[in-house]
Design a protein around this motif. Structure first.
Motif, short mmCIF file in Angstrom:
data_model
loop_
_atom_site.label_atom_id
_atom_site.label_comp_id
_atom_site.label_asym_id
_atom_site.label_seq_id
_atom_site.Cartn_x
_atom_site.Cartn_y
_atom_site.Cartn_z
N LYS A 741 0.82 -1.21 0.00
CA LYS A 741 0.00 0.00 0.00
C LYS A 741 0.85 1.26 0.00
CE LYS A 741 -3.51 2.50 2.69
NZ LYS A 741 -4.35 2.53 3.89
N THR A 823 -6.31 1.52 -2.16
CA THR A 823 -6.52 0.08 -2.27
C THR A 823 -7.95 -0.29 -2.66
OG1 THR A 823 -6.86 0.00 0.12
CG2 THR A 823 -4.65 -0.50 -0.69
N SER A 827 -5.54 -3.26 -5.89
CA SER A 827 -5.29 -4.15 -4.76
C SER A 827 -3.80 -4.35 -4.50
CB SER A 827 -5.96 -5.51 -5.00
OG SER A 827 -5.48 -6.09 -6.21
N ASP A 828 -3.01 -4.57 -5.56
CA ASP A 828 -1.58 -4.76 -5.37
C ASP A 828 -0.85 -4.44 -6.68
OD1 ASP A 828 -2.33 -6.85 -6.97
OD2 ASP A 828 -1.70 -8.43 -5.61
#
Length: 842
Positions: A741, A823, A827-828
């Motif tokens: 994050k 986020t 998400s990533d």
């Protein structure tokens, strides 16, 4: 005989003959010659073995004593060449024998490297071999054989491999290294060298990223060792030399003109190696809520020490470190590498290691070549997508593809004639018993016709597919890398001989699985199907018992002089490239692209001596290297621009080669611009001529070009990642993606140039033009050196320029930035945004 019975037998016989012809057809010229290589990542869920045995002491067998060492301090890097040194003592004389290294692979055939030797009774023999560590097993099997191939002595070694890290490997060459111990306090790994363990081949130094020479008499090195170091530099290495009062010892290395150095007087100077420009550090401080925050702390210590400084001048060099007018360090670009000359020795007292020592190392790190920085980044990332390279070299040689229409026509004529025509004729003649003679005869005749029709397209000899890359550096020096496959049309054993100057190595298809390797358990490490044999007269590639049309892969690299230039008059302004380039290479360039700050500009074809204006050429901004693979139209428009038409064989090879080259040679090289394109293959590498096999492929040239980014006394830096150090969080420099994050980064800008603004531009960030997952989505904070807190500066949805920077830049132009991902949207693996700076130009 009853007509119905005869007719039935006749039809049955025709069916059998048709089947026979179809089988024969499948075995002739219309047989498919293409074997495809599946582009599948073969990643194993394994970890490095923790049981690394030390190299054993001398072993004896059959009157032979053998000891060996590998790499440096018996450590090597995965993905690099490794030097293996054998010390051999025999009680008997062997006029001919061989030292062999077999590198096992869990999912492929083993690879063997062999070098012919001659052993004299009771006389020690030293043999050095350079082999690439690209297989996924941490083991090697070594043996010595006699002239008949009988094993005289052998053993298995577990290798100590380092992978999945970007630590620089530094070789230190010094008669007294105690004052250089501060290098061990850095993130690098230190190996102490002597004249005894410097190999005579540049690939033997491939494990090292930096070689540092201080207080060492370089005249102890023989001519081959000196040439090996020079070639290692040209291939991308960094050579660091300390001088001062030891200049007579260390500079003897350059007596034959590697650098043109003129030394003058030696004087005593007090210096802190310009620590005033680099005396900031990052510390973690807890606030009132016991929350940890990273802050910039400026150190105001006077760490000046007295050093002997040698005044000198170096042709075509630039001073990159000065202190109050005293030049302390020069840097020189040679080929694809660098040579750093310090005007002092590099020895420090222990209380100076954490201050001046760290500053010296930072200066050395800043001069690492683009190719070296990128190599370290790829090694840190853990893998590369080299399947495009394998696809490019696997394509077979097909002079003329079989025309299936003719075979269909021949088959129809045969079926029609041996069917109703022959039946009606024989029935009318009342000689249907001739069917048993005529039908087999017609089948043989048809088979002969098919065989003759396929003779012009049938592959009967081994052939080569290749991709040759010329990476041009400074001083008209280029590193040439040849990747190729050899494919045989049968499963016979073959020997392919060439000049012994070629250092050929097998190219393992598991090379892109960096960091994933096993220990050998049930794998047979003594067998092999492919080997490379070096002798005093020739280098030989030996292939045995491979299935027909199964390619074997190899690579070869060398350093050579490159004649020709690309002359440019280019300016980058307002996020667009303007100006002209002229091709003075001596050959035409096909499907050329200009790569600038991760912009891919489709230039097209450029004839020799032609000058073109690229201002109106199509440019595509890449946020990440992933787009080279996910955006299929990007490369296809360059290599086969004919919309709606299927790519030809040559276009497919060029597409795969260009994808590989952009990733391997270009992406991640901040603030450096290149032209890349395909040149005429009439000047194909000598190795392919020496193989005397039919060869097809492409030759790429990668050439740096100059681009001016200064306008009206202001300089715009469009990619600031070359100044960036990750302080907290995970970041992939290859893919430009954050692993979590938050990411906190420290930017150490040049302190002699005033920063006027930091910008978050719409033109460079995909968030404004593409789907949100393709760009950064979140907030960007700057650390406030006054309030000791982070202030929100940019939101990913709003392009703006930050000009009030006095609270964020410390006195040395250092900036601490925190990226926080939204986020809820990503998400990533969020892509890092592009920030630019505008500063005063010197």
């Amino acid at each position: 005989m009853d007509d119905r019975i005869l007719t039935k037998k006749y039809k049955k016989n025709n069916i059998i003959m048709i089947v026979i012809v179809l089988i024969i057809l499948s075995l002739t010229g219309c047989k498919s010659m293409v074997r495809s290589v599946a582009a599948v990542d073969n990643v194993r869920d394994t970890t490095t073995s923790s049981k690394h045995k030390n190299v054993k002491a001398d072993e004896s067998k059959n009157g032979i004593t053998m000891s060996l060492s590998y790499g440096y301090s018996n450590t090597t890097k995965y993905g690099r060449y490794m030097n293996v040194k054998f010390n051999i003592l025999s009680k008997h004389t062997y006029q001919k024998g061989a030292v062999s290294i077999i590198l096992p692979n869990s999912d492929q055939d083993n690879l063997r490297y062999s070098k012919t030797i001659q052993m004299k009774a009771n006389k020690e023999l030293v043999v050095n071999m350079q082999v690439p560590i690209t297989n996924n097993l941490d083991t090697m099997y070594v043996k010595i054989e006699d002239a008949k191939g009988k094993t005289l002595i052998d053993r298995k070694e577990t290798l100590k491999l380092n992978a999945y890290n970007d630590a620089e490997y530094v070789g230190v060459l010094s008669d007294d290294s105690s004052g250089l111990s501060y290098l061990s306090n850095t993130d690098s790994k230190i190996f102490y060298l002597t004249e005894e363990n410097i190999p005579e081949e540049s690939l033997g130094l491939d494990t090292l990223d930096v070689i540092l020479v201080d207080n060492f008499d370089t005249s102890k090195l023989d001519e081959k060792q000196v040439e090996a170091i020079k070639e290692w530099v040209k291939r991308g290495g960094t050579l660091v030399v300390g001088t001062g009062e030891y200049a007579d010892k260390t500079l003897s290395f350059f007596e034959n003109g590697f650098l043109n150095i003129t030394t003058k007087e030696l004087k005593s100077v007090k210096t802190n190696y310009n620590m005033d420009s680099n005396d900031s550090t990052i510390v973690s401080i807890k606030d009132k809520k016991n929350t940890e925050n990273l802050q910039i702390i400026n150190k105001n210590e006077d760490n000046r020490i007295t050093k002997k400084v040698l005044t000198m001048s170096i042709l075509n060099s630039k001073a990159i470190l000065e202190d109050k007018g005293t030049k302390l360090m020069y840097s020189n670009e040679i080929g694809n590498g660098t040579v750093d000359i310090f005007t002092t020795n590099l020895r420090l007292e222990s209380d100076e290691w954490d201050t001046i020592g760290n500053n010296i190392w930072k200066e050395i790190e800043s001069t690492l070549s683009d190719s070296k920085v990128q190599q370290l980044a790829i090694e840190r990332q853990g893998f590369t997508n080299e399947y495009h390279l394998f696809d490019a070299v696997t394509n077979p040689f097909v002079k003329k593809a079989p025309n299936i229409v003719w075979y269909v026509l021949i088959l129809l004529i045969y079926v029609f004639f041996v069917g109703p025509i022959l039946y009606l004729i024989l029935k009318k003649m009342e000689k249907r018993e001739l069917t048993w003679i005529i039908v087999p005869s017609l089948s043989i005749l048809t088979t002969l016709i098919v065989f003759l029709c396929g003779s012009s397209t049938r592959i009967e000899k081994p052939y080569v597919g290749y991709v040759s890359v010329l990476e041009v550096g400074k001083n008209q020096v280029a590193t040439e890398k040849n990747y190729f496959s050899i494919t045989a049309p049968d499963n016979k054993s073959y020997n392919f001989n060439m000049n012994n100057r070629y250092n050929v190595a097998a190219l393992s298809s598991s090379i892109y699985n960096y960091g994933y390797f096993d220990s050998v358990s049930t794998k047979n490490v003594t067998s092999y199907k492919s080997s490379v044999v070096q002798s005093p007269d020739e280098t030989s590639i030996q292939v045995r018992n491979y299935e027909a049309f199964t390619p074997t892969y190899y690579k070869q690299e060398s350093v050579r002089t490159f004649k020709g230039t690309i002359d440019s008059d280019l300016n980058y302004k307002d996020y667009h490239l303007y100006g002209t380039i002229q091709n003075n290479l001596g050959s035409n360039i096909k499907n050329a692209v200009v790569f600038h700050n991760n912009n891919v500009i489709n230039v097209g074809n450029i004839n020799n001596k032609e000058q073109i204006d690229i201002s109106q050429k199509q440019a595509t901004k890449l946020q990440s290297i992933k787009e080279v693979f996910t955006n299929e139209n990007l490369i296809q428009k360059i290599t086969h621009p004919k919309d709606g038409k299927k790519a030809t064989y040559q276009e497919s090879v060029e597409e795969n080669a260009l994808k590989y080259a952009i990733q391997t040679y270009l992406f991640g090289k901040s603030n450096t611009s290149y032209l890349i394109g395909f040149v005429d293959t009439n000047s194909v590498s000598e190795i392919f001529k020496d193989l005397k096999l039919q060869s097809t492929g492409v030759q790429l040239v990668v050439i740096p070009i100059e681009v001016n980014s200064i306008n009206n006394d202001y300089e715009t830096v469009y990619n600031i990642e070359s100044y960036m150090s990750v302080v907290e969080g995970d970041y992939s420099t290859v893919y430009r993606t954050m692993g979590g994050k938050e990411l906190t980064s420290y930017y150490n800008f040049d302190n002699d140039k005033k920063i006027l603004s930091v910008d978050y531009p719409e033109e460079l960030n995909h968030t404004f033009t593409r789907k949100t997952w393709d760009g950064f989505t979140g907030d960007i904070y700057f650390y406030n050196v006054i309030t000791k807190r982070y202030d929100l500066i940019f939101n990913s949805r709003t392009a703006r320029s930050a000009k009030q920077l006095e609270n964020y830049l410390d006195k040395n132009n250092n900036l601490l930035v925190k990226y926080v991902v939204d986020t809820d949207v990503v998400s990533d693996n969020c892509t890092l945004p592009y920030l630019t700076i505008v500063r005063e130009a010197n």
